[in-house]
Design a protein around this motif. Structure first.
Motif, mmCIF file in Angstrom:
data_model
loop_
_atom_site.group_PDB
_atom_site.id
_atom_site.type_symbol
_atom_site.label_atom_id
_atom_site.label_comp_id
_atom_site.label_asym_id
_atom_site.label_seq_id
_atom_site.Cartn_x
_atom_site.Cartn_y
_atom_site.Cartn_z
ATOM 1 N N GLY A 136 0.787 -1.220 0.000
ATOM 2 C CA GLY A 136 0.000 0.000 0.000
ATOM 3 C C GLY A 136 0.817 1.267 0.000
ATOM 4 N N GLU A 137 2.116 1.150 -0.211
ATOM 5 C CA GLU A 137 3.005 2.317 -0.216
ATOM 6 C C GLU A 137 2.865 3.086 -1.538
ATOM 7 N N TYR A 138 3.222 4.370 -1.500
ATOM 8 C CA TYR A 138 3.259 5.203 -2.698
ATOM 9 C C TYR A 138 4.711 5.452 -3.096
ATOM 10 N N ALA A 139 4.916 5.759 -4.370
ATOM 11 C CA ALA A 139 6.272 5.947 -4.881
ATOM 12 C C ALA A 139 7.011 7.049 -4.129
ATOM 13 N N HIS A 140 6.335 8.161 -3.842
ATOM 14 C CA HIS A 140 7.021 9.254 -3.159
ATOM 15 C C HIS A 140 7.441 8.850 -1.741
ATOM 16 N N GLU A 141 6.696 7.896 -1.138
ATOM 17 C CA GLU A 141 7.060 7.422 0.199
ATOM 18 C C GLU A 141 8.302 6.531 0.144
ATOM 19 N N ILE A 142 8.426 5.724 -0.897
ATOM 20 C CA ILE A 142 9.628 4.907 -1.058
ATOM 21 C C ILE A 142 10.834 5.822 -1.252
ATOM 22 N N TYR A 143 10.657 6.828 -2.081
ATOM 23 C CA TYR A 143 11.734 7.794 -2.341
ATOM 24 C C TYR A 143 12.171 8.474 -1.046
ATOM 25 N N GLN A 144 11.200 8.874 -0.232
ATOM 26 C CA GLN A 144 11.523 9.519 1.039
ATOM 27 C C GLN A 144 12.246 8.560 1.977
ATOM 28 N N THR A 145 11.828 7.298 1.960
ATOM 29 C CA THR A 145 12.472 6.298 2.811
ATOM 30 C C THR A 145 13.930 6.120 2.415
ATOM 31 N N LEU A 146 14.200 6.053 1.111
ATOM 32 C CA LEU A 146 15.582 5.945 0.663
ATOM 33 C C LEU A 146 16.404 7.147 1.119
ATOM 34 N N SER A 147 15.809 8.323 1.054
ATOM 35 C CA SER A 147 16.491 9.524 1.525
ATOM 36 C C SER A 147 16.783 9.438 3.020
ATOM 37 N N ASP A 148 15.803 8.995 3.800
ATOM 38 C CA ASP A 148 15.990 8.859 5.250
ATOM 39 C C ASP A 148 17.090 7.847 5.570
ATOM 40 N N LEU A 149 17.116 6.750 4.825
ATOM 41 C CA LEU A 149 18.106 5.701 5.072
ATOM 42 C C LEU A 149 19.522 6.183 4.775
#
Length: 306
Positions: free
Chosen positions: A210-223
């Motif tokens: 149920g994730e959105y693409a912008h949320e994955i992108y933000q997660t990569l940034s946070d990591l």
């Protein structure tokens, strides 16, 4: 959506082969558990047998029952048993006897123990390194409720890779993970590992929940901000009807895109990404391919980009 037939790209062959049989027999003789089996991982045969490099086996420490109840996980919850004091030595013996070059150690959560099992985990790493210092050890650890002293117990043993999974994007942490877990708590564990050691740090995300693409992108940034070096992406598969339903079967092309984003835009040392990839998927082969002996993280990143 979980009742919809799985797409063709999710079909796998049953695990087989001489190497697979050898490892399975050795584990049974010692009454040891692997997360590969407990989580019904579809890649057991491929990982255990290897391709052109070292095979990867993922040992699950401290029993096969977890103190937490995450809605995506097939491991049983509750009814915790006392720790097996012989397990660290038994795992180390199995690693040497099987001839593994790379081993992943993970565990159930043991919130019921005073140190949440950190000492047991650390002792297993020490036992392996004492028998054969050349064995590469990846530890995939719980969050230890964010207690730095417990994370430090693991780091002090000198693992080659320190992994802890954030599992999903920040918005979906609950109800996907147990309420005792949190996005920030997981980031804090990874941040500490990066800050206090030279170890490679690693995490994994499930897609299709149920994730959105912008949320994955933000997660990569946070990591990357907390110093994570390696990330993997895999498709979530519902273990049973009582578990979280699949929101989407993500196409392999999308996984390829996320791999390029992770490696080229965010400069991760490497990224394993695909529908059937799991956190420890071909961990030994991919690590050896991406990192030369004695090479530091920044050098590995520069070489991977060249």
């Amino acid at each position: 959506m979980s009742h919809v037939r799985k797409p063709d790209w999710l079909k796998t062959r049953p695990p087989a082969g001489e190497r697979f049989t050898e490892i399975k027999q050795s584990l049974r003789e010692r009454d040891l558990h692997t997360v590969c089996e407990e989580a019904n991982c579809p890649n057991m045969g491929e990982c255990w047998s290897g391709r052109d490099g070292p095979g990867t086996a993922t040992f699950m420490l401290m029993g096969d029952r977890c103190s937490r109840g995450c809605n995506f996980c097939d491991v049983e919850t509750g009814g915790m048993d006392p720790l097996d004091e012989d397990e660290p030595a038994d795992v180390a013996d199995a690693v040497v006897d099987i001839g593994l070059d790379y081993v992943v150690l993970t565990s159930v959560d043991r919130d019921d123990l005073p140190d949440q099992g950190a000492g047991h985990f650390a002792e297993t790493i020490r036992e392996i390194k004492a028998r054969d210092p050349s064995v590469l050890v990846e530890c995939l650890v719980p969050d230890f409720q964010g207690e730095e002293r417990l994370v430090r117990k693991i780091l002090d043993t000198g693992p080659d890779v320190f992994a802890h999974n954030v599992e999903t994007v920040e918005r979906l942490q609950w109800p996907i993970r147990d309420r005792r877990a949190s996005y920030e708590q997981s980031l804090s564990v990874l941040r500490q590992a990066h800050r206090e050691s030279d170890v490679y740090t690693k995490t994994s995300l499930m897609l299709g929940v149920g994730e959105y693409a912008h949320e994955i992108y933000q997660t990569l940034s946070d990591l990357r901000e907390v110093g994570v070096d390696v990330v993997t992406f895999g498709q979530y598969l519902q273990p049973s009807r009582s578990h979280l339903e699949v929101s989407e079967y993500v196409h392999p092309d999308a996984f390829d895109i996320w791999q390029r984003v992770a490696e080229e835009e965010f400069d991760f040392a490497y990224c394993a990404s695909g529908p059937m990839v799991r956190s420890s998927y071909r961990a030994g082969e991919l690590f050896v391919e991406a990192v030369h002996d004695g090479e530091d993280v920044e050098t590995a990143r520069r070489r991977a980009r060249s």
